[in-house]
Design a protein around this motif. Structure first.
Motif, PDB file in Angstrom:
ATOM      1  N   ALA A   1       0.838  -1.197   0.000  1.00 32.96           N
ATOM      2  CA  ALA A   1       0.000   0.000   0.000  1.00 32.96           C
ATOM      3  C   ALA A   1       0.870   1.243   0.000  1.00 32.96           C
ATOM      4  CB  ALA A   1      -0.907   0.001   1.237  1.00 32.96           C
ATOM      5  N   PHE A   2       0.293   2.320  -0.534  1.00 33.01           N
ATOM      6  CA  PHE A   2       0.913   3.643  -0.475  1.00 33.01           C
ATOM      7  C   PHE A   2      -0.205   4.662  -0.367  1.00 33.01           C
ATOM      8  CE2 PHE A   2       2.496   7.472  -2.782  1.00 33.01           C
ATOM      9  CZ  PHE A   2       3.356   7.899  -1.780  1.00 33.01           C
ATOM     10  N   ASP A   3      -0.187   5.450   0.709  1.00 41.56           N
ATOM     11  CA  ASP A   3      -1.256   6.418   0.936  1.00 41.56           C
ATOM     12  C   ASP A   3      -0.817   7.869   0.754  1.00 41.56           C
ATOM     13  OD1 ASP A   3       0.240   7.004   3.196  1.00 41.56           O
ATOM     14  OD2 ASP A   3      -1.235   6.231   4.616  1.00 41.56           O
ATOM     15  N   GLY A   4       0.380   8.063   0.192  1.00 41.12           N
ATOM     16  CA  GLY A   4       0.902   9.410   0.021  1.00 41.12           C
ATOM     17  C   GLY A   4       1.807   9.831   1.160  1.00 41.12           C
ATOM     18  N   GLU A   5       1.664   9.177   2.310  1.00 40.37           N
ATOM     19  CA  GLU A   5       2.484   9.478   3.496  1.00 40.37           C
ATOM     20  C   GLU A   5       3.436   8.337   3.845  1.00 40.37           C
ATOM     21  OE1 GLU A   5       2.412  12.392   5.322  1.00 40.37           O
ATOM     22  OE2 GLU A   5       1.069  13.172   3.774  1.00 40.37           O
ATOM     23  N   THR A   6       2.947   7.093   3.683  1.00 38.36           N
ATOM     24  CA  THR A   6       3.755   5.927   4.034  1.00 38.36           C
ATOM     25  C   THR A   6       3.596   4.822   2.999  1.00 38.36           C
ATOM     26  OG1 THR A   6       1.989   4.983   5.393  1.00 38.36           O
ATOM     27  CG2 THR A   6       3.626   6.349   6.538  1.00 38.36           C
ATOM     28  N   LEU A   7       4.632   4.001   2.900  1.00 41.01           N
ATOM     29  CA  LEU A   7       4.597   2.807   2.067  1.00 41.01           C
ATOM     30  C   LEU A   7       4.527   1.613   3.004  1.00 41.01           C
ATOM     31  CD1 LEU A   7       6.855   4.901   0.724  1.00 41.01           C
ATOM     32  CD2 LEU A   7       7.060   3.051  -0.884  1.00 41.01           C
ATOM     33  N   GLU A   8       3.732   0.636   2.674  1.00 45.99           N
ATOM     34  CA  GLU A   8       3.674  -0.624   3.417  1.00 45.99           C
ATOM     35  C   GLU A   8       4.287  -1.680   2.511  1.00 45.99           C
ATOM     36  OE1 GLU A   8       2.959  -2.872   6.759  1.00 45.99           O
ATOM     37  OE2 GLU A   8       2.471  -0.744   6.570  1.00 45.99           O
ATOM     38  N   LEU A   9       5.368  -2.290   2.974  1.00 46.64           N
ATOM     39  CA  LEU A   9       6.134  -3.223   2.156  1.00 46.64           C
ATOM     40  C   LEU A   9       6.232  -4.571   2.860  1.00 46.64           C
ATOM     41  CD1 LEU A   9       7.865  -2.936  -0.531  1.00 46.64           C
ATOM     42  CD2 LEU A   9       9.824  -2.751   0.959  1.00 46.64           C
TER      43      LEU A   9
END
Length: 145
Positions: free
Chosen positions: A110-118
């Protein structure tokens, strides 16, 4: 001046580097379905004369112009590119380490514009990491081996 690279093409990146004794201006472009040799030739014929008209000359030394595809490990330079990469395997380098790690490679969940979830593997253990977008030095698509 209007952009020289129009739809269906997308400007991905620009690099000005030394290769051997020569300077190379690389312009990476892409389009849906990929770039052909005819595409790069046509874009070179559009871009080259435009570069010659810029004053003052941003590239005063002699250089070679290369219009090319970004390849399989395409850089992800914008928020939009990261949004489009959700679900894909990527490589990220960080300015500041997270748990003593500065380079991660895994699936972008996921990427919400503030953080990436990897999701990544650490010694065959599946782990997830949350990466602040502001700490991202570089990101690119990666080839999973």
């Amino acid at each position: 001046m209007a952009p020289a690279i129009h739809s269906p093409y997308e400007l991905v990146d620009i690099e000005y580097t030394k290769l051997g004794g020569d300077m190379v201006l690389s312009i990476f472009v892409d389009k849906e379905g990929g770039i052909s040799l005819n595409d790069t030739t046509a874009l070179s014929e559009i871009i080259s004369p435009l570069l010659d008209k810029i004053t003052p000359d941003p590239f005063p030394d002699q250089y070679m112009l290369e219009v090319t595809s970004p390849g399989l490990e395409r850089p992800l330079k914008t928020e939009e590119a990261l949004h489009q990469a959700v679900g894909k395997y990527i490589n990220v380098s960080l300015y500041k380490a997270i748990d003593k790690v500065k380079v991660f490679e895994g699936d972008l969940l996921a990427f919400d514009g503030e953080t990436l979830e990897l999701a990544y593997r650490d010694k065959n253990i599946k782990k997830n990491v949350t990466i602040p977008y502001a700490s991202l030095a570089k990101a690119r698509l990666a080839v999973k081996l």
